[in-house]
Design an enzyme around this catalytic site. Structure first.
Site, mmCIF file in Angstrom:
data_model
loop_
_atom_site.group_PDB
_atom_site.id
_atom_site.type_symbol
_atom_site.label_atom_id
_atom_site.label_comp_id
_atom_site.label_asym_id
_atom_site.label_seq_id
_atom_site.Cartn_x
_atom_site.Cartn_y
_atom_site.Cartn_z
ATOM 1 N N GLY A 1 0.823 -1.204 0.000
ATOM 2 C CA GLY A 1 0.000 0.000 0.000
ATOM 3 C C GLY A 1 0.862 1.261 0.000
ATOM 4 O O GLY A 1 2.071 1.213 0.240
ATOM 5 N N ASP B 1 0.940 -4.029 11.312
ATOM 6 C CA ASP B 1 0.920 -5.310 10.614
ATOM 7 C C ASP B 1 -0.078 -6.206 11.333
ATOM 8 O O ASP B 1 0.078 -6.493 12.524
ATOM 9 C CB ASP B 1 2.323 -5.929 10.653
ATOM 10 C CG ASP B 1 2.442 -7.209 9.849
ATOM 11 O OD1 ASP B 1 1.430 -7.927 9.710
ATOM 12 O OD2 ASP B 1 3.555 -7.513 9.365
ATOM 13 N N TYR C 1 -5.696 -3.544 19.054
ATOM 14 C CA TYR C 1 -6.707 -3.248 20.067
ATOM 15 C C TYR C 1 -7.296 -1.872 19.794
ATOM 16 O O TYR C 1 -6.687 -0.845 20.122
ATOM 17 C CB TYR C 1 -6.099 -3.325 21.471
ATOM 18 C CG TYR C 1 -5.522 -4.690 21.779
ATOM 19 C CD1 TYR C 1 -6.341 -5.748 22.170
ATOM 20 C CD2 TYR C 1 -4.156 -4.927 21.646
ATOM 21 C CE1 TYR C 1 -5.820 -7.010 22.425
ATOM 22 C CE2 TYR C 1 -3.621 -6.186 21.899
ATOM 23 C CZ TYR C 1 -4.458 -7.215 22.286
ATOM 24 O OH TYR C 1 -3.928 -8.468 22.533
ATOM 25 N N LEU D 1 -9.003 -6.395 4.381
ATOM 26 C CA LEU D 1 -8.482 -6.429 3.018
ATOM 27 C C LEU D 1 -6.972 -6.650 2.980
ATOM 28 O O LEU D 1 -6.387 -6.724 1.899
ATOM 29 C CB LEU D 1 -8.802 -5.119 2.283
ATOM 30 C CG LEU D 1 -10.173 -4.979 1.599
ATOM 31 C CD1 LEU D 1 -11.326 -5.148 2.572
ATOM 32 C CD2 LEU D 1 -10.280 -3.626 0.898
ATOM 33 N N GLY E 1 -10.609 -12.160 16.273
ATOM 34 C CA GLY E 1 -10.547 -11.976 17.723
ATOM 35 C C GLY E 1 -10.980 -10.578 18.130
ATOM 36 O O GLY E 1 -11.706 -10.398 19.118
ATOM 37 N N ALA F 1 -12.149 -10.075 2.661
ATOM 38 C CA ALA F 1 -11.863 -9.985 1.237
ATOM 39 C C ALA F 1 -11.195 -11.278 0.809
ATOM 40 O O ALA F 1 -9.976 -11.409 0.827
ATOM 41 C CB ALA F 1 -10.971 -8.779 0.948
ATOM 42 N N TYR G 1 -0.916 -17.741 -1.352
ATOM 43 C CA TYR G 1 -2.086 -16.860 -1.472
ATOM 44 C C TYR G 1 -3.376 -17.670 -1.521
ATOM 45 O O TYR G 1 -4.295 -17.449 -0.725
ATOM 46 C CB TYR G 1 -1.949 -15.999 -2.730
ATOM 47 C CG TYR G 1 -3.030 -14.956 -2.896
ATOM 48 C CD1 TYR G 1 -3.090 -13.853 -2.045
ATOM 49 C CD2 TYR G 1 -3.985 -15.065 -3.899
ATOM 50 C CE1 TYR G 1 -4.076 -12.889 -2.193
ATOM 51 C CE2 TYR G 1 -4.967 -14.100 -4.063
ATOM 52 C CZ TYR G 1 -5.007 -13.019 -3.203
ATOM 53 O OH TYR G 1 -5.993 -12.064 -3.348
ATOM 54 N N LYS H 1 -5.905 -17.816 1.703
ATOM 55 C CA LYS H 1 -7.268 -17.279 1.631
ATOM 56 C C LYS H 1 -8.304 -18.363 1.931
ATOM 57 O O LYS H 1 -9.344 -18.096 2.542
ATOM 58 C CB LYS H 1 -7.519 -16.671 0.247
ATOM 59 C CG LYS H 1 -6.764 -15.378 -0.012
ATOM 60 C CD LYS H 1 -7.327 -14.221 0.788
ATOM 61 C CE LYS H 1 -6.762 -12.891 0.333
ATOM 62 N NZ LYS H 1 -7.337 -11.737 1.058
#
Length: 317
Positions: free
Chosen positions: A38, A58, A64, A73, A102, A114, A145, A149
């Site tokens: 990003g 990360d 929290y 995403l 969680g 996503a 990947y 997912k």
């Protein structure tokens, strides 16, 4: 007080477009990103919005915060990026899902996952519908990947059954538009950059493999609608069912850009799916949603975005 929404991966392609749309819908938005793929450049126009926050984090580590909704995403989505550090890719999907689930359990938040059409692997049925379990290679180069997912979906549905969590699982098919990274290695960004610079256009195989491309504005509307309606947990396919061969796509981009680029052929990557097309009957029936942006219109907008980006890089602005 506005409802609080957390978007993980919020500085990425889909995430930044989602943050922008959520603000327009009246939500307070917390964007979380570790900036692996990003970029803050994707968020420049909303950084000063008083209802927007950005946090470098990360999600393989716990988070929290107090929020009402979570859009998960976070995960590199292009082969170049997710294969660069495959262990971290799997951790982002699996550990990230555990941490976000969680959090959702603790604060009683609704949570969106996503997921991806890659859970279908190289499909044996066409088009792909949600009941299909997939045809994946669990030890291949794309498995970090694909299987990451798939495991995330397992975790979401186990939290749904065991903890009665309010989940939404969307299987996203190829999406394109502004805020795509120039170097992400995906076919539309590759072709557009190559065409705009009159460089050879890289076609893997003969270009007979098919894909179905959805413009980002249509996809983001589906995300928000899925979260807003009482439609059950999914999974639900989101994408554009208009199927096109990669060769036809290259020809279309050359035509729109007026490029002088020539085609160069390279071998197909390992486990590259031959066909990819969503069955979106569920989305049509439950969400009353289907894409409205034609491929030609979406490509013109995306080409304009990349053209401006290339010109700004040349001038150093």
């Amino acid at each position: 007080m506005n409802e609080q929404v957390l978007v993980t991966g919020g500085a990425g392609f889909l995430g930044s477009n989602l943050c922008r749309n959520l603000l327009e819908c009246g939500y307070d938005v917390l964007c979380v990103d570790n900036f692996y793929t990003g970029s803050k450049k994707n968020l420049l126009d909303i950084l000063d919005n008083p209802f927007f926050e950005i946090l470098r984090h990360d999600i393989t580590f716990p988070l929290y915060v107090e929020v009402d909704h979570i859009y998960n995403l976070a995960c590199p989505a292009s082969p170049i990026h997710y294969q660069f550090d495959p262990v971290q890719t799997t951790k982002t999907s699996v550990h990230g899902a555990i941490n976000m689930l969680g959090l959702a359990k603790r604060v009683k938040a609704k949570i969106f996952q996503a997921s991806t059409s890659e859970v279908y692997g190289d499909p044996e049925i066409h088009p792909q519908m949600e009941e299909y379990w997939g045809h994946t290679n669990p030890i291949g180069v794309r498995a970090c990947y694909d299987e990451g997912k798939r495991c995330a979906e397992t975790l979401f549905f186990d939290y749904y059954r065991q903890h009665h969590l309010d989940i939404k699982v969307a299987r996203i098919f190829n999406t394109y538009g502004p805020n795509m990274a120039m170097n992400d290695g995906r076919v539309i960004s590759n072709f557009i950059i190559q065409a705009l610079t009159n460089s050879p256009i890289t076609l893997y195989g003969e270009g007979s493999q098919t894909r179905s491309f959805c413009y980002v504005d249509d996809m983001i509307q589906a995300f928000i609608k899925f979260m807003q309606v009482d439609s059950g947990p999914g999974p639900i396919n989101l994408g554009n069912p208009q199927e096109i061969t990669i060769k036809e796509l290259s020809d279309l981009i050359i035509d729109i850009t007026g490029s002088k680029s020539k085609i160069t052929n390279k071998p197909l990557p390992q486990d590259d799916p031959i066909q990819r097309q969503p069955n979106i009957d569920l989305a049509k029936n439950i969400l009353e949603w289907s894409p409205i942006t034609s491929l030609e219109v979406g490509l013109e907008k995306t080409i304009h975005y990349f053209d401006a980006l290339l010109k700004s890089e040349k001038t150093g602005l």
